[in-house]
Design a protein around this motif. Structure first.
Motif, PDB file in Angstrom:
ATOM      1  N   ALA A  29       0.563  -1.297   0.107  1.00  0.00           N
ATOM      2  CA  ALA A  29      -0.040   0.075   0.020  1.00  0.00           C
ATOM      3  C   ALA A  29       0.845   1.379  -0.088  1.00  0.00           C
ATOM      4  O   ALA A  29       0.238   2.284  -0.472  1.00  0.00           O
ATOM      5  CB  ALA A  29      -0.946  -0.014   1.323  1.00  0.00           C
ATOM      6  N   ASN A  30       2.052   1.149   0.427  1.00  0.00           N
ATOM      7  CA  ASN A  30       3.046   2.211   0.610  1.00  0.00           C
ATOM      8  C   ASN A  30       3.928   2.476  -0.858  1.00  0.00           C
ATOM      9  O   ASN A  30       4.935   3.210  -0.670  1.00  0.00           O
ATOM     10  CB  ASN A  30       3.904   2.490   2.033  1.00  0.00           C
ATOM     11  CG  ASN A  30       4.741   1.110   1.839  1.00  0.00           C
ATOM     12  OD1 ASN A  30       4.678   0.059   1.217  1.00  0.00           O
ATOM     13  ND2 ASN A  30       5.822   1.388   2.474  1.00  0.00           N
ATOM     14  N   THR A  31       3.504   1.782  -1.712  1.00  0.00           N
ATOM     15  CA  THR A  31       4.463   1.836  -2.906  1.00  0.00           C
ATOM     16  C   THR A  31       3.666   2.273  -4.170  1.00  0.00           C
ATOM     17  O   THR A  31       2.629   1.877  -4.480  1.00  0.00           O
ATOM     18  CB  THR A  31       4.981   0.389  -3.282  1.00  0.00           C
ATOM     19  OG1 THR A  31       5.772  -0.229  -2.059  1.00  0.00           O
ATOM     20  CG2 THR A  31       5.908   0.385  -4.530  1.00  0.00           C
ATOM     21  N   PHE A  32       4.264   3.182  -4.934  1.00  0.00           N
ATOM     22  CA  PHE A  32       3.529   3.813  -6.145  1.00  0.00           C
ATOM     23  C   PHE A  32       4.583   3.754  -7.151  1.00  0.00           C
ATOM     24  O   PHE A  32       5.892   4.136  -7.056  1.00  0.00           O
ATOM     25  CB  PHE A  32       3.142   5.193  -5.768  1.00  0.00           C
ATOM     26  CG  PHE A  32       2.220   5.354  -4.763  1.00  0.00           C
ATOM     27  CD1 PHE A  32       0.734   5.071  -5.008  1.00  0.00           C
ATOM     28  CD2 PHE A  32       2.627   5.378  -3.486  1.00  0.00           C
ATOM     29  CE1 PHE A  32      -0.057   5.013  -3.853  1.00  0.00           C
ATOM     30  CE2 PHE A  32       1.494   5.260  -2.435  1.00  0.00           C
ATOM     31  CZ  PHE A  32       0.472   5.262  -2.597  1.00  0.00           C
ATOM     32  N   VAL A  33       4.194   3.621  -8.418  1.00  0.00           N
ATOM     33  CA  VAL A  33       4.957   3.529  -9.591  1.00  0.00           C
ATOM     34  C   VAL A  33       4.472   4.958 -10.409  1.00  0.00           C
ATOM     35  O   VAL A  33       3.546   5.226 -10.543  1.00  0.00           O
ATOM     36  CB  VAL A  33       4.880   2.504 -10.560  1.00  0.00           C
ATOM     37  CG1 VAL A  33       5.656   2.396 -11.689  1.00  0.00           C
ATOM     38  CG2 VAL A  33       5.093   1.098  -9.879  1.00  0.00           C
ATOM     39  N   VAL A  34       5.815   5.582 -10.761  1.00  0.00           N
ATOM     40  CA  VAL A  34       5.709   6.929 -11.383  1.00  0.00           C
ATOM     41  C   VAL A  34       6.481   6.970 -12.648  1.00  0.00           C
ATOM     42  O   VAL A  34       7.497   6.171 -12.787  1.00  0.00           O
ATOM     43  CB  VAL A  34       5.641   8.087 -10.528  1.00  0.00           C
ATOM     44  CG1 VAL A  34       4.898   8.187  -9.336  1.00  0.00           C
ATOM     45  CG2 VAL A  34       7.209   8.236 -10.134  1.00  0.00           C
ATOM     46  N   SER A  35       6.319   7.772 -13.749  1.00  0.00           N
ATOM     47  CA  SER A  35       7.095   7.931 -14.754  1.00  0.00           C
ATOM     48  C   SER A  35       7.744   9.507 -14.840  1.00  0.00           C
ATOM     49  O   SER A  35       8.351   9.869 -15.969  1.00  0.00           O
ATOM     50  CB  SER A  35       6.301   7.421 -15.802  1.00  0.00           C
ATOM     51  OG  SER A  35       5.168   8.360 -16.131  1.00  0.00           O
ATOM     52  N   HIS A 149       8.067  -4.037   2.810  1.00  0.00           N
ATOM     53  CA  HIS A 149       7.760  -2.280   3.108  1.00  0.00           C
ATOM     54  C   HIS A 149       8.295  -1.407   2.589  1.00  0.00           C
ATOM     55  O   HIS A 149       8.024  -0.122   2.573  1.00  0.00           O
ATOM     56  CB  HIS A 149       7.551  -2.479   4.665  1.00  0.00           C
ATOM     57  CG  HIS A 149       6.886  -3.437   5.278  1.00  0.00           C
ATOM     58  ND1 HIS A 149       5.422  -3.576   5.324  1.00  0.00           N
ATOM     59  CD2 HIS A 149       6.983  -4.529   5.990  1.00  0.00           C
ATOM     60  CE1 HIS A 149       4.792  -4.589   5.917  1.00  0.00           C
ATOM     61  NE2 HIS A 149       6.001  -4.951   6.471  1.00  0.00           N
ATOM     62  N   GLY A 150       9.865  -1.536   2.307  1.00  0.00           N
ATOM     63  CA  GLY A 150      10.647  -0.494   1.662  1.00  0.00           C
ATOM     64  C   GLY A 150      11.949  -0.993   1.987  1.00  0.00           C
ATOM     65  O   GLY A 150      12.406  -2.103   2.091  1.00  0.00           O
ATOM     66  N   PHE A 151      12.859   0.220   1.932  1.00  0.00           N
ATOM     67  CA  PHE A 151      14.218   0.058   2.072  1.00  0.00           C
ATOM     68  C   PHE A 151      14.487  -0.425   3.668  1.00  0.00           C
ATOM     69  O   PHE A 151      13.957  -0.511   4.688  1.00  0.00           O
ATOM     70  CB  PHE A 151      14.960   1.405   2.207  1.00  0.00           C
ATOM     71  CG  PHE A 151      16.510   1.330   2.067  1.00  0.00           C
ATOM     72  CD1 PHE A 151      17.300   0.830   1.006  1.00  0.00           C
ATOM     73  CD2 PHE A 151      17.090   1.633   3.210  1.00  0.00           C
ATOM     74  CE1 PHE A 151      18.309   0.909   0.920  1.00  0.00           C
ATOM     75  CE2 PHE A 151      18.780   1.641   3.118  1.00  0.00           C
ATOM     76  CZ  PHE A 151      19.280   1.153   2.226  1.00  0.00           C
ATOM     77  N   ASP A 152      15.304  -1.520   3.565  1.00  0.00           N
ATOM     78  CA  ASP A 152      15.766  -2.442   4.702  1.00  0.00           C
ATOM     79  C   ASP A 152      16.676  -1.675   5.509  1.00  0.00           C
ATOM     80  O   ASP A 152      17.789  -1.514   5.412  1.00  0.00           O
ATOM     81  CB  ASP A 152      16.388  -3.762   4.283  1.00  0.00           C
ATOM     82  CG  ASP A 152      16.493  -4.585   5.437  1.00  0.00           C
ATOM     83  OD1 ASP A 152      16.613  -4.341   6.805  1.00  0.00           O
ATOM     84  OD2 ASP A 152      16.652  -5.876   5.195  1.00  0.00           O
ATOM     85  N   PRO A 153      16.186  -1.309   6.959  1.00  0.00           N
ATOM     86  CA  PRO A 153      17.213  -0.658   8.013  1.00  0.00           C
ATOM     87  C   PRO A 153      18.440  -1.323   7.956  1.00  0.00           C
ATOM     88  O   PRO A 153      19.247  -0.605   8.538  1.00  0.00           O
ATOM     89  CB  PRO A 153      16.111  -0.689   8.857  1.00  0.00           C
ATOM     90  CG  PRO A 153      14.687  -0.928   8.730  1.00  0.00           C
ATOM     91  CD  PRO A 153      14.844  -1.771   7.329  1.00  0.00           C
ATOM     92  N   ARG A 154      18.462  -2.571   8.005  1.00  0.00           N
ATOM     93  CA  ARG A 154      19.801  -3.349   7.971  1.00  0.00           C
ATOM     94  C   ARG A 154      20.847  -2.676   7.169  1.00  0.00           C
ATOM     95  O   ARG A 154      22.031  -2.983   7.247  1.00  0.00           O
ATOM     96  CB  ARG A 154      19.618  -4.351   7.874  1.00  0.00           C
ATOM     97  CG  ARG A 154      18.947  -5.408   8.949  1.00  0.00           C
ATOM     98  CD  ARG A 154      18.888  -6.902   8.643  1.00  0.00           C
ATOM     99  NE  ARG A 154      18.245  -7.111   7.148  1.00  0.00           N
ATOM    100  CZ  ARG A 154      18.517  -8.325   6.476  1.00  0.00           C
ATOM    101  NH1 ARG A 154      19.398  -9.365   7.030  1.00  0.00           N
ATOM    102  NH2 ARG A 154      17.823  -8.429   5.319  1.00  0.00           N
ATOM    103  N   PHE A 155      20.395  -1.980   6.158  1.00  0.00           N
ATOM    104  CA  PHE A 155      21.443  -1.529   5.122  1.00  0.00           C
ATOM    105  C   PHE A 155      21.493  -0.011   5.094  1.00  0.00           C
ATOM    106  O   PHE A 155      22.142   0.626   4.371  1.00  0.00           O
ATOM    107  CB  PHE A 155      20.957  -1.789   3.600  1.00  0.00           C
ATOM    108  CG  PHE A 155      21.177  -3.385   3.511  1.00  0.00           C
ATOM    109  CD1 PHE A 155      22.372  -3.995   3.407  1.00  0.00           C
ATOM    110  CD2 PHE A 155      19.804  -4.241   3.431  1.00  0.00           C
ATOM    111  CE1 PHE A 155      22.275  -5.594   3.283  1.00  0.00           C
ATOM    112  CE2 PHE A 155      20.040  -5.633   3.339  1.00  0.00           C
ATOM    113  CZ  PHE A 155      21.103  -6.078   3.261  1.00  0.00           C
TER     114      PHE A 155
END
Length: 167
Positions: A29-35, A149-155
């Motif tokens: 739900a928190n991911t959107f694709v844009v151009s 969910h998104g970018f992994d905090p481990r990185f």
């Protein structure tokens, strides 16, 4: 940011980089694709009507350009020396939309977006315009750097804040 204080993320994926994230993340739900940058603005405006996160990181996810390692959103390299790009972010800052969303940082999540002089300059200028931390990547990024969910905090260690790249 630490693993205990990592903000929620709004993942905005360039249409040319969908293959770099997992199927579960693309359906989140928190991911959107844009151009384009105007589509990014539309996504942010739509989010403004939803309940606020305590803190929000806006993650722009895409491929970087080969020559200057600038993040590409659609066909547009996010280059602060491009007057149209800089004007877009200035207007975004002036609109108060980022404040309304409780945005605490912008992350340019493309391969090595913090390595080139152009990339570091863009990070610094965007941080100045937006008055918030802007991060870029020191390494190549792939699906393994993201969770559903998104970018992994481990990185987090592969990201550099704009003020750290001022050389």
């Amino acid at each position: 940011m630490t693993p205990h204080t990592d903000p929620a993320s709004l993942n905005v994926v360039s249409d040319g980089a969908v293959e770099t994230i997992s199927e579960s993340m693309i359906r989140a739900a928190n991911t959107f694709v844009v151009s384009s940058l105007p589509e990014l603005r539309q996504v942010l405006e739509l989010q403004a009507g939803r309940p606020r996160a305590p803190a929000l990181a806006i993650d722009l996810i895409g491929h970087s350009t080969r020559d200057h390692q600038l993040l590409r959103l659609g066909a547009t390299p996010i280059d602060a020396l491009d007057r149209g790009v800089l004007r877009f972010f200035e207007r975004l800052a002036q609109s108060g939309l980022l404040r309304e969303l409780n945005t605490v940082c912008l992350r340019l999540l493309g391969c090595e977006t913090a390595n080139s002089p152009s990339g570091r300059r863009t990070l610094r200028l965007l941080a100045s315009v937006l008055q918030m931390p802007v991060y870029g990547a020191q390494k190549r990024l792939s699906r393994m750097h993201h969770t559903k969910h998104g970018f992994d905090p481990r990185f987090q260690h592969v990201l550099v804040e704009a003020t750290e790249t001022s050389s």
